[in-house]
Motif scaffolding. Structure first.
Motif, PDB file in Angstrom:
ATOM      1  N   VAL A  85       0.827  -1.204   0.000  1.00 14.44           N
ATOM      2  CA  VAL A  85       0.000   0.000   0.000  1.00 14.44           C
ATOM      3  C   VAL A  85       0.863   1.258   0.000  1.00 14.44           C
ATOM      4  O   VAL A  85       0.621   2.197  -0.774  1.00 14.44           O
ATOM      5  N   TRP A  94      -2.508   5.529  -6.300  1.00 11.00           N
ATOM      6  CA  TRP A  94      -3.892   5.578  -5.822  1.00 11.00           C
ATOM      7  C   TRP A  94      -4.620   6.789  -6.384  1.00 11.00           C
ATOM      8  O   TRP A  94      -4.033   7.864  -6.543  1.00 11.00           O
ATOM      9  N   HIS A 102      -9.063  -4.438   1.320  1.00 11.68           N
ATOM     10  CA  HIS A 102      -8.119  -5.514   1.637  1.00 11.68           C
ATOM     11  C   HIS A 102      -8.813  -6.584   2.471  1.00 11.68           C
ATOM     12  O   HIS A 102      -9.840  -6.329   3.107  1.00 11.68           O
ATOM     13  N   THR A 109      -8.498  -0.291   8.664  1.00  9.71           N
ATOM     14  CA  THR A 109      -8.267   0.626   7.544  1.00  9.71           C
ATOM     15  C   THR A 109      -7.115   1.593   7.777  1.00  9.71           C
ATOM     16  O   THR A 109      -6.738   2.317   6.856  1.00  9.71           O
ATOM     17  N   LEU A 112      -4.436   1.531   5.286  1.00  9.69           N
ATOM     18  CA  LEU A 112      -4.752   2.116   3.980  1.00  9.69           C
ATOM     19  C   LEU A 112      -4.672   3.648   3.997  1.00  9.69           C
ATOM     20  O   LEU A 112      -5.219   4.315   3.114  1.00  9.69           O
ATOM     21  N   GLY A 122     -10.841   3.515   1.796  1.00  7.87           N
ATOM     22  CA  GLY A 122     -10.288   2.263   2.278  1.00  7.87           C
ATOM     23  C   GLY A 122     -11.315   1.439   3.037  1.00  7.87           C
ATOM     24  O   GLY A 122     -12.035   1.968   3.902  1.00  7.87           O
TER      25      GLY A 122
END
Length: 329
Positions: A85, A94, A102, A109, A112, A122
């Motif tokens: 990530v 992104w 995920h 999260t 993320l 996320g």
């Protein structure tokens, strides 16, 4: 009748990667009408899985998948997730408004955060199920729960995705993800270890099909435990059968010292021959591990039996002494 792919709100999904979980969940989202626009697969096994479960989906590199996808499904092992990530974030991969989901049990999260900084959304959705990577897993999703974690405004998106795959979303707080995952690992992965050890012992004493002997007992035990909880606790430790517990320990100690039981050695003398270190047999180390595991879990079982009133304090202490190899007082 309209097809799933004709419904509004269908997304272009990218799967990273085609492991046992990724290929199955990608196929489930595809069945719900989403378009899988790319899958990452590098090993021979993952390529075969992608071909079987995601036919006609192009195999692409990770940056291309992220670029083309409205929803990126990350199904890499837990320990690989943060680096993946953050690495994609460092390259500006992104995109604003992009959904990044995920399946790692350990993380919520927070992992993320690079996605959020880029304007993405996320979501964490962890399936509480073991996967074979075969199509039969798609049918198992109907009985599966997913641990879902997301910010409150977007939590319904995560829940909806799980429902679309045919499963049940269960909300898990960010701070509780490690404990949630530990509980599942303890109740599933460690059971695999126990069953493997038990079948190994049955095989050593000459039982021809250990799985057939152990299977009905194991399935009934799990069913009873899930249905009745503590009321399903049974066995010699829970009953306070101290002499039986002592006999178990003695037999397992013999196995840990010699690597084979006395009966097995009589049937196969070559298995009891010393190895280069002078130890009695090749299985001695495994026997030591089994004895240690039996003692540790039996102590926990005894404590639960005592706390629930199944055995009194005197019997509880006698069980612990038997587990330590001491004579009953």
């Amino acid at each position: 009748m309209s097809q799933p792919s004709d419904r509004p709100g269908r997304l272009g999904v990218g799967v990273i990667s085609a492991g046992k979980v990724g290929a199955v969940l990608g196929a489930a989202l595809r069945a719900a009408g989403h378009a899988v626009v790319g899958v990452h697969a590098s090993s021979e096994q993952s390529l075969e899985r992608a071909s079987a479960l995601l036919p006609d989906v192009p195999v692409l590199d990770v940056p291309t998948i992220v670029e083309r996808s409205e929803l990126v499904l990350l199904t890499v092992p837990d320990d690989q997730l943060p680096g993946l990530v953050s690495g994609l974030g460092a390259t500006g991969a992104w995109q604003p408004g992009q959904l990044v989901v995920h399946t790692a049990g350990r993380y919520g999260t927070d992992v993320l955060e690079p996605v959020r900084r880029a304007g993405g959304i996320g979501l964490a959705v962890h399936p509480a199920m073991t996967f074979t990577g075969l199509s039969l897993d798609l049918h198992r999703l109907a009985d599966c729960s997913f641990g879902v974690t997301a910010a409150a405004p977007v939590l319904p998106i995560a829940q909806a995705l799980v429902v679309e795959m045919g499963a049940e979303p269960v909300v898990i707080a960010e701070a509780d993800r490690p404990l949630y995952h530990a509980a599942l690992a303890h109740g599933s992965n460690h059971v695999m270890t126990l069953l493997g050890e038990s079948m190994q012992v049955l095989g050593q004493i000459g039982v021809p099909h250990p799985d057939r002997v152990l299977g009905p007992l194991a399935r009934a035990t799990v069913d009873n435990a899930l249905a009745s909880g503590e009321d399903a606790l049974t066995g010699p430790v829970a009953r306070g059968d101290v002499a039986t517990v002592a006999a178990h320990v003695a037999a397992l100690r013999e196995l840990s010292q010699d690597g084979v039981s006395a009966a097995d050695a009589a049937r196969s003398p070559e298995r009891a021959a010393p190895d280069a270190s002078g130890r009695g047999a090749r299985g001695a180390d495994a026997g030591e591990q089994l004895l240690a595991g039996y003692r540790a879990l039996a102590r926990q079982t005894a404590a639960r039996a005592a706390s629930s009133g199944r055995i009194d304090e005197t019997t509880y202490r006698a069980v612990l002494a038997a587990l330590d190899g001491e004579e009953r007082p």
